[in-house]
Scaffold this motif. Sequence first.
Motif, PDB file in Angstrom:
ATOM      1  N   PHE A 178      47.602  90.345  47.337  1.00 55.49           N
ATOM      2  CA  PHE A 178      47.861  90.575  48.761  1.00 55.49           C
ATOM      3  C   PHE A 178      46.617  90.384  49.629  1.00 55.49           C
ATOM      4  N   GLU A 179      45.506  90.951  49.227  1.00 50.28           N
ATOM      5  CA  GLU A 179      44.301  90.914  50.068  1.00 50.28           C
ATOM      6  C   GLU A 179      43.640  89.541  50.112  1.00 50.28           C
ATOM      7  N   SER A 180      43.907  88.691  49.153  1.00 51.29           N
ATOM      8  CA  SER A 180      43.249  87.376  49.109  1.00 51.29           C
ATOM      9  C   SER A 180      44.182  86.228  49.483  1.00 51.29           C
ATOM     10  N   SER A 181      45.386  86.527  49.929  1.00 48.70           N
ATOM     11  CA  SER A 181      46.391  85.505  50.214  1.00 48.70           C
ATOM     12  C   SER A 181      46.697  85.396  51.697  1.00 48.70           C
ATOM     13  N   VAL A 182      47.396  84.339  52.039  1.00 50.64           N
ATOM     14  CA  VAL A 182      48.014  84.227  53.359  1.00 50.64           C
ATOM     15  C   VAL A 182      49.334  84.986  53.240  1.00 50.64           C
ATOM     16  N   ASN A 183      49.551  85.968  54.123  1.00 49.99           N
ATOM     17  CA  ASN A 183      50.737  86.817  54.037  1.00 49.99           C
ATOM     18  C   ASN A 183      51.568  86.717  55.304  1.00 49.99           C
ATOM     19  N   VAL A 184      52.850  86.422  55.105  1.00 47.97           N
ATOM     20  CA  VAL A 184      53.825  86.406  56.188  1.00 47.97           C
ATOM     21  C   VAL A 184      54.755  87.585  55.937  1.00 47.97           C
TER      22      VAL A 184
ATOM     23  N   VAL B  48      53.529  96.891  47.920  1.00 46.30           N
ATOM     24  CA  VAL B  48      52.523  95.828  47.815  1.00 46.30           C
ATOM     25  C   VAL B  48      51.602  96.090  46.628  1.00 46.30           C
ATOM     26  N   SER B  49      51.147  97.318  46.454  1.00 47.25           N
ATOM     27  CA  SER B  49      50.246  97.653  45.346  1.00 47.25           C
ATOM     28  C   SER B  49      50.895  97.388  43.989  1.00 47.25           C
ATOM     29  N   LYS B  50      52.174  97.654  43.900  1.00 45.28           N
ATOM     30  CA  LYS B  50      52.884  97.500  42.624  1.00 45.28           C
ATOM     31  C   LYS B  50      53.275  96.051  42.324  1.00 45.28           C
TER      32      LYS B  50
END
Length: 153
Positions: free
Chosen positions: A118-124, A111-113
């Motif tokens: 990631f932290e500001s999105s809607v994640n499925v 995820v970091s790469k």
Amino acid sequence: MKKLNYIDLGFHKGQEIGLVLDNYKNYKDKFDLTIYGVEPYEPFFSKLKEKYENDDRVKLFNNAISNKTGFTKLYISTGGRKYGNSLYSSKRHVDSKQYQNVYGYTFLEFVSKYVGDFESSVNVLKLNIEGAELNVYEDLIKNDMRKHIDLFC
């Protein structure tokens, strides 16, 4: 417009990626979709990479999600396509002598790469990684990432 990340760990033949793309047309005015697909088995990866090579929404990675970053063994199923390959030689229907070396990431490092928003999105998050799911769950808890997953599949 809200960013939507569909993260498919173990995409196999891409069935769920196809479903997401088919259904996205109903939501494209609400979400900006990016699909991140991870599949360590090269034949499955290559086939889907070719299918989506002209779709900028689909980003595919020929890697494993593991408990550490670096090369690891992917044990090949003895049942052909009927059973899944695994990072664990103890899984049923894999041959401990038949494997491919694949590069793996922890979920946090992947995820970091690759998933910068990631932290500001809607994640499925869809998981089907033949026994390595626990590695992802442990990473989510240890790194306080669970709060950023909106839906588990």
